[in-house]
Design a protein around this motif. Structure first.
Motif, PDB file in Angstrom:
ATOM      1  N   MET A 125     -50.003  13.459   6.240  1.00  0.00           N
ATOM      2  CA  MET A 125     -50.346  15.116   6.210  1.00  0.00           C
ATOM      3  C   MET A 125     -51.634  15.464   6.009  1.00  0.00           C
ATOM      4  O   MET A 125     -52.282  16.345   6.369  1.00  0.00           O
ATOM      5  CB  MET A 125     -49.622  15.363   4.440  1.00  0.00           C
ATOM      6  CG  MET A 125     -48.263  15.142   4.389  1.00  0.00           C
ATOM      7  SD  MET A 125     -48.110  15.107   2.739  1.00  0.00           S
ATOM      8  CE  MET A 125     -46.245  14.227   2.578  1.00  0.00           C
ATOM      9  N   LEU A 126     -52.617  14.826   5.436  1.00  0.00           N
ATOM     10  CA  LEU A 126     -53.892  15.025   6.117  1.00  0.00           C
ATOM     11  C   LEU A 126     -54.649  14.588   6.806  1.00  0.00           C
ATOM     12  O   LEU A 126     -55.576  14.642   7.041  1.00  0.00           O
ATOM     13  CB  LEU A 126     -54.512  14.352   4.425  1.00  0.00           C
ATOM     14  CG  LEU A 126     -53.892  14.387   3.330  1.00  0.00           C
ATOM     15  CD1 LEU A 126     -55.118  13.989   2.396  1.00  0.00           C
ATOM     16  CD2 LEU A 126     -54.177  16.519   2.957  1.00  0.00           C
TER      17      LEU A 126
ATOM     18  N   ARG B 185     -56.039   4.820   2.820  1.00  0.00           N
ATOM     19  CA  ARG B 185     -55.103   4.787   4.165  1.00  0.00           C
ATOM     20  C   ARG B 185     -56.107   6.007   5.119  1.00  0.00           C
ATOM     21  O   ARG B 185     -55.457   6.372   6.204  1.00  0.00           O
ATOM     22  CB  ARG B 185     -53.909   5.383   4.231  1.00  0.00           C
ATOM     23  CG  ARG B 185     -53.319   4.726   2.804  1.00  0.00           C
ATOM     24  CD  ARG B 185     -52.142   3.717   2.982  1.00  0.00           C
ATOM     25  NE  ARG B 185     -52.159   3.183   4.253  1.00  0.00           N
ATOM     26  CZ  ARG B 185     -51.299   2.186   5.010  1.00  0.00           C
ATOM     27  NH1 ARG B 185     -50.521   1.906   3.621  1.00  0.00           N
ATOM     28  NH2 ARG B 185     -50.914   1.747   6.097  1.00  0.00           N
ATOM     29  N   MET B 186     -57.082   7.146   4.966  1.00  0.00           N
ATOM     30  CA  MET B 186     -57.811   7.670   5.608  1.00  0.00           C
ATOM     31  C   MET B 186     -58.785   7.277   6.069  1.00  0.00           C
ATOM     32  O   MET B 186     -59.430   6.044   5.822  1.00  0.00           O
ATOM     33  CB  MET B 186     -58.534   9.175   4.934  1.00  0.00           C
ATOM     34  CG  MET B 186     -56.130   9.987   3.864  1.00  0.00           C
ATOM     35  SD  MET B 186     -57.361  10.692   2.880  1.00  0.00           S
ATOM     36  CE  MET B 186     -58.244  12.671   3.545  1.00  0.00           C
ATOM     37  N   THR B 187     -59.503   8.229   7.715  1.00  0.00           N
ATOM     38  CA  THR B 187     -60.464   7.148   8.082  1.00  0.00           C
ATOM     39  C   THR B 187     -61.522   7.802   7.479  1.00  0.00           C
ATOM     40  O   THR B 187     -62.052   8.802   6.211  1.00  0.00           O
ATOM     41  CB  THR B 187     -60.463   7.705   9.611  1.00  0.00           C
ATOM     42  OG1 THR B 187     -60.761   9.961   9.545  1.00  0.00           O
ATOM     43  CG2 THR B 187     -58.981   7.857  10.115  1.00  0.00           C
ATOM     44  N   CYS B 193     -64.057  15.003   4.681  1.00  0.00           N
ATOM     45  CA  CYS B 193     -63.733  15.993   4.436  1.00  0.00           C
ATOM     46  C   CYS B 193     -62.637  16.048   2.569  1.00  0.00           C
ATOM     47  O   CYS B 193     -63.507  17.338   2.347  1.00  0.00           O
ATOM     48  CB  CYS B 193     -62.970  16.440   5.488  1.00  0.00           C
ATOM     49  SG  CYS B 193     -63.468  16.131   7.208  1.00  0.00           S
ATOM     50  N   LEU B 194     -62.476  15.353   2.279  1.00  0.00           N
ATOM     51  CA  LEU B 194     -62.370  15.396   1.216  1.00  0.00           C
ATOM     52  C   LEU B 194     -63.199  15.070   0.427  1.00  0.00           C
ATOM     53  O   LEU B 194     -62.659  16.223  -1.124  1.00  0.00           O
ATOM     54  CB  LEU B 194     -60.870  14.162   0.959  1.00  0.00           C
ATOM     55  CG  LEU B 194     -59.747  13.686   0.192  1.00  0.00           C
ATOM     56  CD1 LEU B 194     -58.907  14.952   0.181  1.00  0.00           C
ATOM     57  CD2 LEU B 194     -60.344  12.719  -0.184  1.00  0.00           C
ATOM     58  N   SER B 195     -64.325  14.554   0.753  1.00  0.00           N
ATOM     59  CA  SER B 195     -64.859  14.179  -0.892  1.00  0.00           C
ATOM     60  C   SER B 195     -65.206  16.063  -1.173  1.00  0.00           C
ATOM     61  O   SER B 195     -66.137  16.034  -2.384  1.00  0.00           O
ATOM     62  CB  SER B 195     -65.782  13.566  -0.400  1.00  0.00           C
ATOM     63  OG  SER B 195     -66.837  14.005   0.741  1.00  0.00           O
TER      64      SER B 195
END
Lengths: 203, 491
Positions: A125-126, B185-187, B193-195
């Motif tokens: 989703m992200l 599981r993210m790049t 970006c999330l941080s």
């Protein structure tokens, strides 16, 4: 009494939050590290109380476990694109609420494969999004929600404790049984097995 | 690797029932398994037909890929309509050819989304999808890949409608362990970006224990922030847009995610961005900062103010920087290399060299006298090749009499002579030849920016300082010509 060697053939009774019980195969249940840590070596006397999760959620989780019984051993996370058609259908059938319940239950039961696939779906989703786009997807919790989450975590810890107590209680009974004379031990075991598998007598 | 062009045979009639009558657009979610041991290229022809054709709807109704195409799909072309069955003409078929390159070792189901764009002529038309060609064979007719349509759903227009009611997910209501799983599981780019969403996401990302070998800064016309672990992505910061970072990908890399991402955080300046990156990548200091720029670029004072206070392992100053520009950084610098000094101002350079660095190197094009070297207070002093061997001798004799008390190591590089002139270097110094059976390890690694191992010394000359401190003078060849001379103080 369930021995580890025969755990793939036997069935266990699972108790949900509604107080309902249903059976799950030992092979499916063994995918849960939580179960393995608590009951695999000592067996379970009576239903295993996973009473923090409703019947529908638990059935969904164990549906997945039953399906993946014959799959090769889990060897780390897979990409979403590597999922089988069955896996995709399994996830696509769920609405968001059920999906969240399944993740929570899978996390509690520590079922690596299912938790990993669920997490991969959320990560998708992200995928490819920048911060602003992520914020639109992730609903940030309010202070009240954080408080509620804290309570849920505490409740879950209590549930885990309850399961652990149950395991300890079973272990204690097992030890007591070992001290009984042989004839009495045979009779006690027979009674326990009769009680335990009564519901599966039609199989 | 050998490439083979494979052909497609249209064999299967897999979907006979009309599947979608109400959609303006279609999205086909098609999976196919590719697990070839070699690299192949093959085409998939994908046909869609309308049972009640109308020639007027042809325009704008050709399919295109949705952008969700997966690794390995190198080309998607549209070949337009053609009349397949003349007896039923005018039957039309938009044809989409997908060229997919399978690389060695690539295996698994891949998904292709084909979306038919909104077309006014198609609106309210009933369309039937009943045929697609999916059997992929090689030239010999052997089947090499299976494919099937796993779902057929609404297309772009319908998705747009859904988009208006945003698809959200309460990620942070899940247990922390699960959220961490998701983040893993993210790049790296997505994780950065999330941080910056919140303090909580920042701490969450830190807890993933991601580490980068180094975090560096190259200051030129723009500022490049180097975080090797996110390669092939790199980060830029611009003097004109201080609240933002942009993350780019190297053009040579054939990756799906080529999008340049801009990260903006209100109130942030370069220093805040660097502190943030150091925090999430579990780094205590900037490994290397290079100040180099062209003369036209004006580096604002706010730039230096912003990064002041951040620990810097190695600062290298090129070109036109004056000490007043970077003075505020010096107390936080461990290792310092001065490559050029525009002012030629003696006082200015002395202000730099008297600092207590772990390492101090001054390039040969900057003139320094013996007095300048005697002023140095660094643990590792690198003497430049402009110094004569006679000056080196005088430096050592001053050290014996008590100068440079902090110095642990001195390195002198001569690129003009093949061998050290030891008579000159040791003149007037009491020494003992290092015995054959004496080997000593000098821990120089942490003091120098370029050395990745300690010095093992089994030859040279042992000398004594007046206060009793012992040291070894040791020389080794510097290929192709020249030599290196070390003064190594014992612990």
């Amino acid at each position: 009494m369930t021995s580890p060697a025969s755990s793939s053939e036997v069935k266990y009774l699972i108790e949900s939050s509604e107080g309902n019980t249903f059976d799950v195969s030992g092979a499916a249940l063994r995918q849960s590290n939580t179960f393995n840590a608590m009951f695999l070596n000592i067996g379970a006397d009576g239903p295993i109380p996973f009473t923090d999760y409703n019947e529908a959620t638990l059935k969904k989780v164990f549906e997945y476990c039953e399906h993946s019984v014959n799959e090769e051993n889990y060897s780390g996370p897979k990409h979403q694109d590597d999922l089988s058609k069955w896996d995709l259908n399994f996830f696509n059938e769920m609405d968001q609420k059920m999906f969240i319940d399944v993740i929570n239950a899978s996390n509690f039961l520590d079922i690596e494969r299912l938790t990993s696939y669920c997490c991969e779906r959320i990560a998708r989703m992200l995928r490819g999004k920048n911060t602003q786009e992520m914020i639109k997807v992730i609903t940030l919790p309010t202070a009240e929600e954080l408080e509620a989450k804290q309570k849920v975590e505490e409740k879950k810890a209590a549930a885990a404790k309850k399961v652990a107590e149950k395991a300890a209680e079973t272990a204690e009974k097992t030890e007591t049984l070992e001290e009984l004379p042989v004839q009495q031990l045979v009779q006690t075991t027979r009674n326990k097995l009769t009680r335990k598998y009564l519901s599966f007598s039609n199989e | 690797m050998k490439r083979m062009l494979l052909t497609i045979f249209s064999l299967f009639l897999l979907l006979l029932a009309p599947v979608s009558a109400q959609y303006d657009t279609f999205t086909f979610n098609m999976s196919f398994l590719c697990g070839h041991p070699k690299q192949y290229t093959y085409d998939i022809t994908f046909n869609i037909r309308d049972e009640n054709p109308d020639r007027s709807i042809r325009e704008g109704a050709i399919a295109s890929e949705s952008g969700e195409a997966n690794i390995g799909i190198t080309e998607i072309s549209k070949t337009g309509f053609y009349e397949k069955e003349l007896s039923r003409a005018p039957v039309w078929e938009p044809v989409v050819e997908v060229r997919h390159t399978c690389f060695d070792g690539q295996k698994g189901f891949k998904t292709i989304l084909l979306t038919f764009p909104t077309c006014p002529a198609l609106r309210n038309k009933t369309r039937y999808v009943y045929k697609y060609y999916l059997d992929i064979t090689d030239k010999s007719g052997n089947r090499v890949a299976d494919a099937e349509i796993t779902s057929i759903g609404p297309g772009a227009a319908e998705k747009k409608k859904k988009k208006n009611s945003p698809r959200t997910f309460p990620l942070f209501n899940l247990p922390d362990k699960v959220v961490k799983h998701v983040a893993r599981r993210m790049t790296y780019v997505e994780i950065i970006c999330l941080s910056i969403i919140s303090d909580r996401t920042k701490k969450l990302v830190k807890s993933l224990n991601m580490t980068s070998k180094s975090v560096g800064l190259h200051v030129w016309t723009i500022v490049s922030i180097s975080v090797p672990v996110i390669y092939p992505h790199f980060i830029h910061w611009n003097y004109d847009d201080v609240e933002s970072l942009s993350i780019h990908i190297q053009l040579t890399n054939d990756l799906r995610d080529r999008k340049t991402r801009k990260l903006t955080k209100e109130g942030f300046h370069l220093g805040d961005w660097i502190r943030h990156l150091l925090f999430i990548f579990n780094h205590a200091e900037l490994s290397r900062v290079m100040l180099s720029t062209d003369p036209e670029t004006v580096i604002p004072k706010s730039f230096f103010d912003s990064i002041t206070g951040i620990d810097i392992r190695h600062l290298e100053v090129f070109d036109r920087y004056r000490i007043k520009d970077y003075r505020s950084l010096l107390p936080y610098v461990k290792q310092f290399t001065l490559l050029e000094n525009p002012s030629e101002n003696r006082e200015s350079i002395q202000e730099v060299i008297i600092q207590n660095f772990d390492y101090l190197g001054v390039k040969p094009n900057i003139r320094l006298s013996l007095d300048d070297y005697l002023l140095m207070n660094s643990s590792f002093i690198k003497m430049n090749s402009k110094m004569t061997q006679k000056t080196v001798n005088r430096f050592i004799r001053h050290w014996i009499h008590g100068s440079n008390p902090r110095m642990k190591y001195m390195e002198y590089i001569s690129d003009r002579r093949r061998r050290p002139h030891l008579q000159k270097i040791l003149k007037g110094i009491n020494y003992q030849v290092v015995p054959d059976d004496q080997v000593r390890v000098f821990e120089v690694q942490r003091y120098t920016p370029n050395r990745d191992e300690d010095l093992i010394v089994g030859s040279g000359f042992n000398i004594y300082r007046r206060d009793g401190t012992q040291a070894t003078i040791h020389a080794r060849k510097l290929r192709p010509i020249g030599f290196r001379l070390f003064l190594l103080v014992w612990n």
